[in-house]
Design an enzyme around this catalytic site. Structure first.
Site, PDB file in Angstrom:
ATOM      1  N   LYS A  61       1.752   6.186  10.581  1.00 47.68           N
ATOM      2  CA  LYS A  61       0.346   5.764  10.240  1.00 47.68           C
ATOM      3  C   LYS A  61       0.280   4.079  10.625  1.00 47.68           C
ATOM      4  O   LYS A  61       0.796   3.423  10.443  1.00 47.68           O
ATOM      5  CB  LYS A  61       0.402   5.553   8.633  1.00 47.68           C
ATOM      6  CG  LYS A  61      -0.888   5.568   8.136  1.00 47.68           C
ATOM      7  CD  LYS A  61      -1.318   4.745   6.923  1.00 47.68           C
ATOM      8  CE  LYS A  61      -0.962   3.302   6.779  1.00 47.68           C
ATOM      9  NZ  LYS A  61      -2.096   2.236   7.467  1.00 47.68           N
TER      10      LYS A  61
ATOM     11  N   GLU B  27      11.335  -3.658   7.448  1.00 43.09           N
ATOM     12  CA  GLU B  27      11.307  -5.035   8.293  1.00 43.09           C
ATOM     13  C   GLU B  27      10.111  -5.628   7.630  1.00 43.09           C
ATOM     14  O   GLU B  27       8.812  -5.376   7.755  1.00 43.09           O
ATOM     15  CB  GLU B  27      11.298  -4.546   9.454  1.00 43.09           C
ATOM     16  CG  GLU B  27      11.844  -5.252  10.557  1.00 43.09           C
ATOM     17  CD  GLU B  27      10.690  -6.344  10.951  1.00 43.09           C
ATOM     18  OE1 GLU B  27      10.428  -7.399  10.494  1.00 43.09           O
ATOM     19  OE2 GLU B  27      10.156  -6.080  12.331  1.00 43.09           O
TER      20      GLU B  27
ATOM     21  N   CYS C 138       6.399 -11.345  12.790  1.00 41.20           N
ATOM     22  CA  CYS C 138       7.241 -11.474  11.530  1.00 41.20           C
ATOM     23  C   CYS C 138       8.350 -12.626  11.737  1.00 41.20           C
ATOM     24  O   CYS C 138       8.990 -13.366  11.085  1.00 41.20           O
ATOM     25  CB  CYS C 138       7.830 -10.276  11.161  1.00 41.20           C
ATOM     26  SG  CYS C 138       8.545  -9.319  12.282  1.00 41.20           S
TER      27      CYS C 138
ATOM     28  N   GLU D 113       4.920 -17.118   4.329  1.00 42.32           N
ATOM     29  CA  GLU D 113       4.613 -16.657   5.661  1.00 42.32           C
ATOM     30  C   GLU D 113       3.270 -16.757   5.837  1.00 42.32           C
ATOM     31  O   GLU D 113       2.153 -16.245   5.070  1.00 42.32           O
ATOM     32  CB  GLU D 113       5.050 -15.157   5.798  1.00 42.32           C
ATOM     33  CG  GLU D 113       4.801 -14.690   7.320  1.00 42.32           C
ATOM     34  CD  GLU D 113       5.165 -13.185   7.367  1.00 42.32           C
ATOM     35  OE1 GLU D 113       5.227 -12.239   6.428  1.00 42.32           O
ATOM     36  OE2 GLU D 113       6.111 -12.925   8.564  1.00 42.32           O
TER      37      GLU D 113
HETATM   38  P1  ADP Z   1      -0.312  -7.030   6.505  1.00 44.51           P
HETATM   39  O1  ADP Z   1      -0.447  -7.923   5.478  1.00 44.51           O
HETATM   40  O2  ADP Z   1       0.173  -7.543   8.006  1.00 44.51           O
HETATM   41  O3  ADP Z   1      -1.801  -6.297   7.068  1.00 44.51           O
HETATM   42  P2  ADP Z   1       0.652  -4.986   5.202  1.00 44.51           P
HETATM   43  O4  ADP Z   1       1.876  -5.026   4.399  1.00 44.51           O
HETATM   44  O5  ADP Z   1      -0.650  -5.004   4.303  1.00 44.51           O
HETATM   45  O6  ADP Z   1       0.722  -5.944   6.059  1.00 44.51           O
HETATM   46  O7  ADP Z   1       0.338  -3.618   6.239  1.00 44.51           O
HETATM   47  C1  ADP Z   1       1.396  -3.080   6.727  1.00 44.51           C
HETATM   48  C2  ADP Z   1       1.200  -1.673   6.943  1.00 44.51           C
HETATM   49  O8  ADP Z   1       1.309  -1.197   5.633  1.00 44.51           O
HETATM   50  C3  ADP Z   1      -0.219  -1.092   7.461  1.00 44.51           C
HETATM   51  O9  ADP Z   1      -0.080   0.249   7.944  1.00 44.51           O
HETATM   52  C4  ADP Z   1      -0.840  -0.782   5.913  1.00 44.51           C
HETATM   53  O10 ADP Z   1      -1.976   0.095   5.986  1.00 44.51           O
HETATM   54  C5  ADP Z   1       0.457  -0.395   5.220  1.00 44.51           C
HETATM   55  N1  ADP Z   1       0.093  -0.462   3.466  1.00 44.51           N
HETATM   56  C6  ADP Z   1      -0.482  -1.473   2.952  1.00 44.51           C
HETATM   57  N2  ADP Z   1      -0.336  -1.158   1.701  1.00 44.51           N
HETATM   58  C7  ADP Z   1       0.138   0.056   1.437  1.00 44.51           C
HETATM   59  C8  ADP Z   1       0.790   0.536   0.317  1.00 44.51           C
HETATM   60  N3  ADP Z   1       0.560   0.294  -0.836  1.00 44.51           N
HETATM   61  N4  ADP Z   1       1.597   1.379   0.543  1.00 44.51           N
HETATM   62  C9  ADP Z   1       2.087   2.061   1.864  1.00 44.51           C
HETATM   63  N5  ADP Z   1       1.550   1.463   3.005  1.00 44.51           N
HETATM   64  C10 ADP Z   1       0.943   0.268   2.759  1.00 44.51           C
END
Ligand code: ADP
Length: 502
Positions: free
Chosen positions: A199, A274, A308, A405
């Site tokens: 994804k 990570e 990161c 961060e």
């Molecule tokens: P950022 O803040 O850098 O966008 P996120 O942690 O929100 O980082 O997102 C990283 C990945 O995790 C993306 O692919 C996002 O769609 C996915 N993501 C965000 N929320 C969830 C969740 N509750 N469960 C699983 N995946 C998620």
């Protein structure tokens, strides 16, 4: 919302790819639209224009992807020999290499990073990962272990171990290195014989989808890799919770990392995480100052600071503080910002308007909390999601900009007076992903390396990565390791076999 006009210099293959009305997802070897028919837009962050319309995966598509992955795992994929897997991975590497020009352009168009970084960083690293892991399938083996059973004296047994794939791996990845992160998960997962559901981040789905076309061209059997763009709380959360998924490899924010752990509890998935960082980059007065100044700049501003591993807490020994911070601020003021495809651009936009607002709110908090602004500190007016590279000094360790961060081009520079002081301040963080140390004193460098609580320590360099070097965090920067032989461990499970020879 204006639709992107694609510059004439864009590779013809890419023009064709981008002309699709809707970018479908890859499930079971077929390109399909989402079950719900829903779509979302993805943008060119340098202009704010729409770059593509993407089929949006929801729970039903996750279901289909899991079934397709399980089918492949129990069918065609399980019959493919390690030597064949090696060939397929090498073929994928060849295809990514021969399409690297267009993939680099696509990455720049969708993420914003400069073409120089896409071409010289993301693409060669992705190809390197594919080639490194292509070498593994024929070398993943168990061992024989001399066992004895106390209640059966003199008895003989053969005992051996076997490394087996974990099964269906869900890779949930972020938007800062879209293709590289995709490959970093696919390569070891496939080398070990797993099936994958990838994804990509909702902001940057395009390079993963183009990669999907190349995977099929390389002859990967249907369903072995499924690519389903969608949003975190829907598609991501459904994957993390799905009982048919055996492992989740996640890269993203620490908050979402916690959600993934909770969601994975139902079937006790293997989880590797990570997560974030707030990494110290420490410059001693006896360092090669020119190299250190470059390392400070690149450490915090590479990829617009959206790493990161950004070296966003810069500690400089007091006697050289003004000099080095002066160089850093001057460079920040003169850096040329613009669309990443322009070869003269030195820094691109942030990935999205949302990210720009997040970064600007941190800049505001730095100003309000009394840090001194030495460079930047604002958005660039006009189209695109640009923020000026920003340098703050007169920082207190308790300020938000020193603790949290930011994931943007914001440096916090701080003077220090002794090894003990800088070590304790460097380690005073919830995170522990990486650290940089600049000194010509070998003993001091290694003492620092031993005492810093971080998964990677760079001595007289920064942001160096290689497929063979393990990557992962201490503390709340996550657990498990990607890349290297340790990824092979984390994408396999060990079976213990006993044979009675009596
Ligand atoms: P950022 O803040 O850098 O966008 P996120 O942690 O929100 O980082 O997102 C990283 C990945 O995790 C993306 O692919 C996002 O769609 C996915 N993501 C965000 N929320 C969830 C969740 N509750 N469960 C699983 N995946 C998620």
């Amino acid at each position: 919302m204006p639709i992107a006009t694609i510059a004439p210099e864009v590779h013809p293959n890419l023009q064709k790819f981008l002309s699709k009305k809707i970018h479908p997802m890859l499930i079971g070897g077929r390109w399909v639209e989402s079950a719900s028919g829903k779509t979302f837009k993805t943008f060119n962050p340098a202009t704010g224009e729409v770059l593509g319309v993407i089929s949006e995966a929801g729970a039903q598509d996750v279901e289909l992807a899991v079934s397709a992955a399980q089918k492949a795992l129990n069918g065609s994929w399980s019959k493919i020999s390690p030597a064949e897997r090696e060939k397929i991975l090498n073929k994928i590497a060849d295809l990514v290499e021969s399409h690297s020009e267009e993939l680099a352009q696509l990455e720049t168009l969708n993420n914003g990073k400069t073409i120089r970084e896409s071409k010289n960083g993301d693409l060669p690293l992705a190809i390197g990962l594919l080639r490194y892991f292509a070498g593994w399938p024929t070398k993943i083996h168990g061992e024989t272990i001399p066992v004895s059973v106390p209640y059966y004296p003199g008895a003989k047994f053969l005992h051996y171990t076997v490394r087996e794939p974990i099964g269906v791996v869900a890779a949930i990845i972020p938007w800062n290195f879209p293709l590289l992160m995709a490959v970093e998960r696919l390569a070891p997962a496939l080398a070990c014989g797993n099936a994958v559901i990838l994804k990509p981040a909702e902001q940057t789905p395009l390079s993963a989808l183009r990669l999907g076309e190349l995977l099929l061209e390389a002859g990967l059997p249907e369903g072995v890799v499924n690519i389903i763009p969608g949003f975190g709380p829907s598609a991501g959360a459904a994957l993390a919770a799905h009982s048919g998924v055996d492992k989740v490899t996640f890269t993203g924010s620490t908050e979402v990392g916690r959600e993934v752990i909770k969601a994975s509890a139902g079937n006790l998935k293997r989880v590797t995480l990570e997560l974030g960082g707030k990494s110290p980059n420490i410059v001693f007065a006896d360092a090669d100052l020119e190299a250190a100044a470059k390392g400070m700049f690149m450490g915090v501003f590479y990829n617009q600071g959206q790493c990161c591993s950004a070296g966003s807490r810069i500690f400089v020994e007091r006697s050289k503080f003004d000099e080095l911070v002066g160089i850093l601020s001057e460079r920040a003021k003169t850096v040329r910002q613009g669309p990443g495809l322009d070869p003269k651009t030195q820094m691109g936009p942030l990935v999205s308007e949302e990210q720009r607002q997040r970064v600007l709110s941190y800049i505001d908090s730095g100003k309000k909390e009394g840090a001194k602004l030495l460079a930047g500190g604002e958005a660039v007016s006009g189209a695109g999601y640009f923020v000026r590279p920003t340098v703050f000094s007169e920082i207190k360790d308790t300020m938000k900009i020193a603790q949290e961060e930011i994931f943007g081009p914001v440096a916090a520079v701080m003077p220090f007076d002794s090894v003990e002081e800088v070590l304790s301040r460097a380690n005073d963080s919830a995170y522990g992903l990486v650290a940089g140390v600049w000194t010509k004193d070998v003993k001091k460098a290694h003492q620092m390396a031993q005492n810093i609580k971080a998964g990677t320590v760079w001595i007289n360099c920064y942001h160096f990565v290689d497929a063979a070097a393990p990557w992962g965090g201490f503390k709340q920067s996550g657990y498990g390791r990607e890349k290297s032989q340790y990824a092979i461990e984390s994408y396999t499970q060990l079976k213990s076999v006993w044979v009675d020879l009596n």
